[in-house]
Design an enzyme around this catalytic site. Structure first.
Site, PDB file in Angstrom:
ATOM      1  N   SER A  32       0.838  -1.196   0.000  1.00 14.81           N
ATOM      2  CA  SER A  32       0.000   0.000   0.000  1.00 14.81           C
ATOM      3  C   SER A  32       0.883   1.260   0.000  1.00 14.81           C
ATOM      4  CB  SER A  32      -0.963  -0.065   1.193  1.00 14.81           C
ATOM      5  OG  SER A  32      -1.988   0.870   1.041  1.00 14.81           O
ATOM      6  N   ASP A  50      -9.945  -5.650  -3.469  1.00 12.29           N
ATOM      7  CA  ASP A  50      -9.369  -4.643  -2.583  1.00 12.29           C
ATOM      8  C   ASP A  50     -10.260  -3.402  -2.600  1.00 12.29           C
ATOM      9  OD1 ASP A  50      -7.781  -2.492  -1.600  1.00 12.29           O
ATOM     10  OD2 ASP A  50      -5.955  -3.540  -2.182  1.00 12.29           O
ATOM     11  N   HIS A  54      -7.283  -6.104   0.804  1.00  5.83           N
ATOM     12  CA  HIS A  54      -6.111  -5.257   1.093  1.00  5.83           C
ATOM     13  C   HIS A  54      -5.365  -5.722   2.355  1.00  5.83           C
ATOM     14  CE1 HIS A  54      -4.094  -1.488   0.016  1.00  5.83           C
ATOM     15  NE2 HIS A  54      -4.067  -1.114   1.285  1.00  5.83           N
TER      16      HIS A  54
END
Lengths: 282, 282
Positions: free
Chosen positions: B150, B226, B259
């Site tokens: 991320s 995600d 995620h």
């Protein structure tokens, strides 16, 4: 019984999911986590490993930290991780919020003392209610194994010794082996069960092992540098009792390892393979 | 520079350790974690994978949740996990304590705007200070790879694109690929770098890739479910820019994955093998 799905994460081509449900045994709402290996996607029924966590844990610690899903996915084993005590606004907790009594510290017993007896029936929850729920709602067989860490290692060993027909194998990391004779266990048993120590023996693996009606394959791993080894865990007491009655225990002491999930992660694959072997031969 | 060892856990026959040190780049005390594989016990110098974490993380998330140590121990790779921002009483934080700016959200840039420029120099810390520290104090070679998740995926890609001579490979899970054009990135870059968007391009992988002086083997994995994919991550922008300039990227979209660290754990072995392959051929 209804289940409310509160989270889902794809993981090693299987699924990690959390559920809430109303527990009769505990008289409150409970959360648990389940890992469903990829084999279940086609409806195949897989065996289940129940994992009992230690003090302060919830359903999340093992699922996030043990790294068990990789091999469980390969071997086709579901894993169920319950919470470690009843929870909720109406559930009594230790007056000082101690980490080793009350919330997060159910010790897998059925409490008999007020106010704990209203909710703290983790023994009945783990032995009966939760497996019935899991087997009614998920594609799992009735093949069960049980394992745990520390307080949960105590829970796994004690529950398997008392219910050998329900589990094909049992394993523990760093278990509290003789709770009647260590500070954590004495505090918990005094509080939940009262001061009559004759009522404690039914929850003490060292005292139970000679009364087991049937042998369950048992593996215990212990870290040699575990800060709680001498004062709280006492594997020698259990090993001595097992030797005295001829109950076989696979015990391994690992030099340098401590009480943390870094130890569990290092040997969880060996535990999964141990349970898989006994599922097959069950 | 001195290091203070604050924790040690044996793990897969190697060691997970945390250290504190005084950082010149960040002008504060910092903590990092290192996994030293068993090969280092004999003094063997091993390559290092630097892992950059995402928003809200510290040095602990990856080490506890990714399950990377098992294969890193087998392959003989050290892993270093720094914190995600400067820390400490004197370090500015977002006025409302937002999760995506200030503490836990350094975005791997050198801030130029007050009050952030006093401490928020994560770019210099990751590129120069931390590797120098690691290579001076641990049995590691100068072979380095870099990876992240991320915000940390953004950091890894951006740093490798700007410093291709320093890394033999780079990989990312769910990276913020075009921070100049997504809400997280715009907020962070505006705050740390000011509103002149010309200053942002040096930290934006999509804008940097056509200027790379050398190709670094690059792998990106993205979860198809995600929740941040459409609004924040934008891998298509980076892939389009890479295709336009002929920069090779191994990109995989994994249906159903989100995620979380359950996604990272599912594919971390593939990333470790990717880096190991490029360490060998470096």
């Amino acid at each position: 019984m209804t289940l409310e799905n509160i989270s889902s994460n794809k993981c090693f081509n299987g699924w990690h999911k959390q559920f809430k449900h109303s527990s009769k045994a505990l008289n409150c709402e409970m959360r648990f986590a389940i890992f469903l290996p990829p084999q279940t996607a086609s409806g195949e029924k897989v065996p289940v490993l129940y994992w009992l966590s230690g003090l302060t844990c919830t359903d999340e610690n093992f699922m996030q930290k043990a790294g068990a899903q990789r091999l469980a996915a390969e071997l086709g084993i579901a894993i169920v991780a319950p919470d470690t005590s009843p929870r909720g606004d109406g559930v009594a907790d230790d007056a000082e919020g101690a980490y080793d009594f009350g919330l997060g510290a159910g010790f897998y017993v059925n409490a008999t003392q007020a106010p704990w007896q209203r909710h703290y029936h983790m023994y009945d929850y783990i032995v009966d209610e939760l497996p019935a729920l899991i087997e009614a709602h998920f594609p799992v067989s009735s093949q069960r194994a049980i394992a745990g860490h520390s307080m949960g290692g105590h829970g796994a060993l004690m529950i398997a010794l008392r219910n050998p027909e329900r589990y094909s194998s049992v394993s523990a990391f760093s278990p509290i082996c003789h709770p009647s004779a260590c500070p954590w266990g004495i505090k918990a048993f005094s509080g939940y069960l009262g001061t009559a120590t004759t009522d404690w023996a039914q929850y003490d693996s060292t005292l139970l092992i000679s009364h087991a009606s049937k042998t369950v394959p048992m593996r215990i791993d212990q870290g040699g540098d575990d800060a709680f080894l001498a004062t709280q865990l006492n594997p020698e007491a259990l090993l001595d009792a097992a030797a005295a009655c001829g109950y076989p225990v696979q015990y391994q002491l690992h030099q340098g390892y401590d009480h943390s999930y870094y130890f569990i992660a290092s040997f969880i694959d060996a535990h999964l393979r141990f349970h898989a072997e006994h599922f097959q031969s069950y």
